[in-house]
Design a protein around this motif. Structure first.
Motif, PDB file in Angstrom:
ATOM      1  N   LEU A 140      -2.089  -1.089  10.570  1.00  0.00           N
ATOM      2  CA  LEU A 140      -2.148  -2.301   9.747  1.00  0.00           C
ATOM      3  C   LEU A 140      -2.881  -3.431  10.483  1.00  0.00           C
ATOM      4  CD1 LEU A 140      -1.010  -3.676   7.096  1.00  0.00           C
ATOM      5  CD2 LEU A 140       0.744  -4.635   8.590  1.00  0.00           C
ATOM      6  N   LEU A 141      -2.465  -3.688  11.722  1.00  0.00           N
ATOM      7  CA  LEU A 141      -2.922  -4.909  12.394  1.00  0.00           C
ATOM      8  C   LEU A 141      -4.294  -4.740  13.049  1.00  0.00           C
ATOM      9  CD1 LEU A 141       0.456  -6.038  13.993  1.00  0.00           C
ATOM     10  CD2 LEU A 141      -0.512  -6.683  11.773  1.00  0.00           C
ATOM     11  N   ARG A 142      -4.547  -3.584  13.641  1.00  0.00           N
ATOM     12  CA  ARG A 142      -5.830  -3.407  14.343  1.00  0.00           C
ATOM     13  C   ARG A 142      -6.865  -2.734  13.442  1.00  0.00           C
ATOM     14  NH1 ARG A 142      -5.821  -0.354  19.985  1.00  0.00           N
ATOM     15  NH2 ARG A 142      -5.667  -2.420  20.928  1.00  0.00           N
ATOM     16  N   VAL A 143      -6.524  -1.559  12.944  1.00  0.00           N
ATOM     17  CA  VAL A 143      -7.513  -0.802  12.153  1.00  0.00           C
ATOM     18  C   VAL A 143      -7.782  -1.502  10.820  1.00  0.00           C
ATOM     19  CG1 VAL A 143      -8.032   1.446  11.114  1.00  0.00           C
ATOM     20  CG2 VAL A 143      -6.737   1.332  13.263  1.00  0.00           C
ATOM     21  N   GLY A 144      -6.729  -1.976  10.169  1.00  0.00           N
ATOM     22  CA  GLY A 144      -6.877  -2.611   8.859  1.00  0.00           C
ATOM     23  C   GLY A 144      -7.224  -4.087   8.934  1.00  0.00           C
ATOM     24  N   GLU A 145      -7.208  -4.631  10.150  1.00  0.00           N
ATOM     25  CA  GLU A 145      -7.547  -6.056  10.355  1.00  0.00           C
ATOM     26  C   GLU A 145      -6.771  -6.965   9.392  1.00  0.00           C
ATOM     27  OE1 GLU A 145     -11.790  -6.841  10.780  1.00  0.00           O
ATOM     28  OE2 GLU A 145     -12.091  -4.732  11.281  1.00  0.00           O
ATOM     29  N   PHE A 146      -5.471  -6.687   9.282  1.00  0.00           N
ATOM     30  CA  PHE A 146      -4.611  -7.472   8.392  1.00  0.00           C
ATOM     31  C   PHE A 146      -4.721  -8.969   8.697  1.00  0.00           C
ATOM     32  CE2 PHE A 146      -0.626  -9.800   8.057  1.00  0.00           C
ATOM     33  CZ  PHE A 146      -0.358  -9.687   6.706  1.00  0.00           C
ATOM     34  N   LYS A 147      -4.748  -9.764   7.620  1.00  0.00           N
ATOM     35  CA  LYS A 147      -4.763 -11.235   7.777  1.00  0.00           C
ATOM     36  C   LYS A 147      -3.622 -11.820   6.951  1.00  0.00           C
ATOM     37  CE  LYS A 147      -8.926 -11.723   6.098  1.00  0.00           C
ATOM     38  NZ  LYS A 147      -9.044 -10.296   5.784  1.00  0.00           N
ATOM     39  N   GLU A 148      -3.044 -12.877   7.473  1.00  0.00           N
ATOM     40  CA  GLU A 148      -1.999 -13.585   6.737  1.00  0.00           C
ATOM     41  C   GLU A 148      -2.533 -13.903   5.335  1.00  0.00           C
ATOM     42  OE1 GLU A 148      -0.365 -16.748   9.155  1.00  0.00           O
ATOM     43  OE2 GLU A 148       0.552 -17.601   7.337  1.00  0.00           O
ATOM     44  N   GLY A 149      -1.681 -13.715   4.326  1.00  0.00           N
ATOM     45  CA  GLY A 149      -2.111 -14.001   2.955  1.00  0.00           C
ATOM     46  C   GLY A 149      -2.665 -12.796   2.208  1.00  0.00           C
ATOM     47  N   ASP A 150      -2.919 -11.693   2.930  1.00  0.00           N
ATOM     48  CA  ASP A 150      -3.447 -10.483   2.275  1.00  0.00           C
ATOM     49  C   ASP A 150      -2.451  -9.935   1.250  1.00  0.00           C
ATOM     50  OD1 ASP A 150      -5.841 -10.377   3.643  1.00  0.00           O
ATOM     51  OD2 ASP A 150      -5.288  -8.680   4.941  1.00  0.00           O
ATOM     52  N   VAL A 151      -3.006  -9.354   0.191  1.00  0.00           N
ATOM     53  CA  VAL A 151      -2.205  -8.512  -0.710  1.00  0.00           C
ATOM     54  C   VAL A 151      -2.352  -7.083  -0.186  1.00  0.00           C
ATOM     55  CG1 VAL A 151      -1.924  -7.631  -3.060  1.00  0.00           C
ATOM     56  CG2 VAL A 151      -2.599 -10.018  -2.697  1.00  0.00           C
ATOM     57  N   VAL A 152      -1.224  -6.486   0.187  1.00  0.00           N
ATOM     58  CA  VAL A 152      -1.244  -5.176   0.848  1.00  0.00           C
ATOM     59  C   VAL A 152      -0.621  -4.132  -0.075  1.00  0.00           C
ATOM     60  CG1 VAL A 152      -0.329  -3.856   2.810  1.00  0.00           C
ATOM     61  CG2 VAL A 152      -1.118  -6.214   3.147  1.00  0.00           C
ATOM     62  N   PHE A 153      -1.281  -2.995  -0.171  1.00  0.00           N
ATOM     63  CA  PHE A 153      -0.717  -1.846  -0.893  1.00  0.00           C
ATOM     64  C   PHE A 153      -0.594  -0.694   0.088  1.00  0.00           C
ATOM     65  CE2 PHE A 153      -1.932   2.019  -3.620  1.00  0.00           C
ATOM     66  CZ  PHE A 153      -0.613   2.280  -3.964  1.00  0.00           C
ATOM     67  N   VAL A 154       0.599  -0.057   0.118  1.00  0.00           N
ATOM     68  CA  VAL A 154       0.796   1.107   0.990  1.00  0.00           C
ATOM     69  C   VAL A 154       1.381   2.244   0.156  1.00  0.00           C
ATOM     70  CG1 VAL A 154       3.008   0.140   1.852  1.00  0.00           C
ATOM     71  CG2 VAL A 154       1.912   2.010   3.087  1.00  0.00           C
ATOM     72  N   SER A 155       0.807   3.440   0.319  1.00  0.00           N
ATOM     73  CA  SER A 155       1.357   4.630  -0.348  1.00  0.00           C
ATOM     74  C   SER A 155       2.259   5.359   0.647  1.00  0.00           C
ATOM     75  CB  SER A 155       0.220   5.530  -0.838  1.00  0.00           C
ATOM     76  OG  SER A 155      -0.664   5.830   0.230  1.00  0.00           O
ATOM     77  N   GLY A 156       3.039   6.312   0.125  1.00  0.00           N
ATOM     78  CA  GLY A 156       4.026   6.963   0.995  1.00  0.00           C
ATOM     79  C   GLY A 156       4.951   5.904   1.572  1.00  0.00           C
ATOM     80  N   ALA A 157       5.256   4.895   0.766  1.00  0.00           N
ATOM     81  CA  ALA A 157       5.856   3.661   1.298  1.00  0.00           C
ATOM     82  C   ALA A 157       7.304   3.822   1.744  1.00  0.00           C
ATOM     83  CB  ALA A 157       5.752   2.545   0.249  1.00  0.00           C
ATOM     84  N   ALA A 158       7.994   4.839   1.243  1.00  0.00           N
ATOM     85  CA  ALA A 158       9.392   5.016   1.651  1.00  0.00           C
ATOM     86  C   ALA A 158       9.518   5.988   2.816  1.00  0.00           C
ATOM     87  CB  ALA A 158      10.218   5.498   0.462  1.00  0.00           C
ATOM     88  N   GLY A 159       8.386   6.416   3.378  1.00  0.00           N
ATOM     89  CA  GLY A 159       8.416   7.353   4.496  1.00  0.00           C
ATOM     90  C   GLY A 159       8.415   6.635   5.837  1.00  0.00           C
ATOM     91  N   ALA A 160       8.300   7.425   6.910  1.00  0.00           N
ATOM     92  CA  ALA A 160       8.415   6.893   8.268  1.00  0.00           C
ATOM     93  C   ALA A 160       7.353   5.829   8.556  1.00  0.00           C
ATOM     94  CB  ALA A 160       8.308   8.035   9.273  1.00  0.00           C
ATOM     95  N   VAL A 161       6.104   6.127   8.253  1.00  0.00           N
ATOM     96  CA  VAL A 161       5.015   5.179   8.530  1.00  0.00           C
ATOM     97  C   VAL A 161       5.008   4.065   7.477  1.00  0.00           C
ATOM     98  CG1 VAL A 161       2.504   4.899   8.696  1.00  0.00           C
ATOM     99  CG2 VAL A 161       3.592   6.929   9.684  1.00  0.00           C
ATOM    100  N   GLY A 162       5.031   4.466   6.214  1.00  0.00           N
ATOM    101  CA  GLY A 162       4.850   3.508   5.118  1.00  0.00           C
ATOM    102  C   GLY A 162       5.892   2.400   5.099  1.00  0.00           C
ATOM    103  N   ALA A 163       7.141   2.740   5.368  1.00  0.00           N
ATOM    104  CA  ALA A 163       8.209   1.728   5.307  1.00  0.00           C
ATOM    105  C   ALA A 163       7.994   0.664   6.378  1.00  0.00           C
ATOM    106  CB  ALA A 163       9.570   2.392   5.496  1.00  0.00           C
ATOM    107  N   VAL A 164       7.433   1.074   7.516  1.00  0.00           N
ATOM    108  CA  VAL A 164       7.188   0.112   8.597  1.00  0.00           C
ATOM    109  C   VAL A 164       5.946  -0.732   8.277  1.00  0.00           C
ATOM    110  CG1 VAL A 164       6.863  -0.152  11.096  1.00  0.00           C
ATOM    111  CG2 VAL A 164       8.321   1.673  10.226  1.00  0.00           C
ATOM    112  N   VAL A 165       4.936  -0.098   7.709  1.00  0.00           N
ATOM    113  CA  VAL A 165       3.718  -0.837   7.317  1.00  0.00           C
ATOM    114  C   VAL A 165       4.090  -1.998   6.384  1.00  0.00           C
ATOM    115  CG1 VAL A 165       1.585  -0.713   5.949  1.00  0.00           C
ATOM    116  CG2 VAL A 165       2.148   1.134   7.540  1.00  0.00           C
ATOM    117  N   GLY A 166       4.840  -1.678   5.336  1.00  0.00           N
ATOM    118  CA  GLY A 166       5.171  -2.703   4.335  1.00  0.00           C
ATOM    119  C   GLY A 166       5.971  -3.844   4.933  1.00  0.00           C
TER     120      GLY A 166
END
Ligand code: NAP
Length: 339
Positions: A140-166
């Motif tokens: 999220l932070l390095r590869v996706g270059e997340f910025k404050e204010g972004d609208v973020v969509f994550v799939s597999g969101a209830a899994g190990a990776v996805g739940a942490v991303v969201g």
């Protein structure tokens, strides 16, 4: 404690064709090998089952080599050192290492890391504070270059990776966090327990793009892709100019027998000047200390929640836990309790 002479491990019996089945695995009783110089003997307590293991069951060279038929599987595990032939480890230490799928592992000290059971339950080092958590953080932070204010969509969101991303997106100031998952219970969990702004069940009637458009009427800035296929296509439609896609995984295709369906609208990336970037967690070890400090801090403060689906019953249950994870039986990290 007394170390037994023999112990169980799981071998690859044959290569799966589509979803793995019980007959693709075999239980073997093998000798427990005493540690040589520079090695430790570990009694495994928990092991991880992860989607990437499915790829290693195919006879295909990739970033990690294929598992061999008749040989033990491997993967992340945590356990207790019961014999040590290394000055770096004492009997009783808790360690993380890469020889799961077995009750006892003789491990080179160079390939084991001590974990602190006082900081977090040891199972967390295979999930939220381990490889999946680091994947979420770096992705999220390095590869996706997340910025404050972004609208973020994550799939597999209830899994190990996805739940942490969201949750990281929410805690770092996303303006809206949207998730997709495969059951109504998971969708409820995302919104009510993990603080997602909105979520949908991709198995509900209608295309993914319709569900996503309803929840993101003004579009998205960052898509964290755990699923591939139709999800990626929907995100490409909804991404705003200069948006980012983190290509983390494509689990919708791992068990496909036919050729994978790609997104038909990849050319949308041209006009919208999108950045699509693949990632592997192994490239981001330099972020580990920062990740543990920030995510560990949020867990301690009760701001970031994590769930584990723990299959009890020992190493014999590992194949069914693995197949269950591929089919969505887990909420949060799927683990097998070995002892
Ligand atoms: P996970 O999400 O905890 O477990 C897998 C989940 O995938 C299942 O619970 C299921 O949930 C979902 N799923 C299965 N079939 C699906 C389909 N056809 N369409 C949509 N969802 C489906 O696993 P994870 O460990 O967090 O891994 C998630 C993704 O990240 C995987 O693609 C994995 O390969 C990738 N990954 C990549 C890296 C890296 O370094 N690049 C590292 C770790 C993980 P539902 O009930 O919601 O369907």
């Amino acid at each position: 404690m007394t170390v037994p002479n023999t112990a169980l491990e799981i071998h690859l019996a044959s290569r799966p064709d589509g979803y793995p089945a019980e007959e693709n695995f075999a239980v073997a009783e093998v000798e427990v090998r005493n540690p040589a110089d520079g090695e430790i003997l570990v009694r495994n307590l928990y092991m991880s089952v992860d989607p990437y293991m499915r790829g290693r069951m195919n006879d295909v060279q990739s970033y990690s080599p294929p598992f061999q038929i008749g040989q033990p599987l491997d993967g992340g595990a945590v356990g207790e050192v019961v014999e040590s032939n290394s000055p770096e480890f004492q009997v009783g230490d808790t360690v993380l290492h890469g020889l799961g799928w077995r009750e006892y592992a003789t491990v080179s000290a160079d390939h084991a890391a001590k974990v602190d059971p006082d900081v977090a339950p040891i199972s967390a080092y295979l999930g939220v504070l381990g490889m999946p958590g680091l994947t979420a953080y770096a992705g999220l932070l390095r590869v996706g270059e997340f910025k404050e204010g972004d609208v973020v969509f994550v799939s597999g969101a209830a899994g190990a990776v996805g739940a942490v991303v969201g949750q990281i997106a929410r805690l770092r100031g996303a303006s809206r966090v949207i998730g997709s998952a495969g059951t109504p219970e998971k969708v409820k969990h995302l919104v009510e327990d993990l603080g997602f702004d909105a979520a949908f069940n991709y198995r509900d009637e209608g295309p993914v793009v319709k569900h996503l458009a309803e929840l993101a009427p003004t579009g998205i800035d960052l898509y964290f892709d755990n699923v591939g296929g139709e999800h990626l296509e929907a995100a490409l439609t909804l991404l705003r100019p200069f948006g980012h896609v983190v290509l983390c995984g494509a689990i919708s295709q791992y068990n496909d027998k036919s050729a994978a369906t790609g997104p038909k609208n990849l050319s949308a990336a041209v006009g919208k000047r999108l950045t699509l970037r693949g990632m592997l967690s192994i490239d981001h070890g330099d972020l580990r200390d920062e990740f543990i400090a920030e995510v560990g801090g949020w867990i301690a403060e009760g701001k970031l929640h994590y769930t584990e689906t723990v299959v009890d019953g020992g190493v014999r249950q590992a194949p069914s836990a693995f197949v269950g994870m591929l089919r969505g039986a887990n909420t949060g990290k799927m683990l097998v309790k070995l002892a």
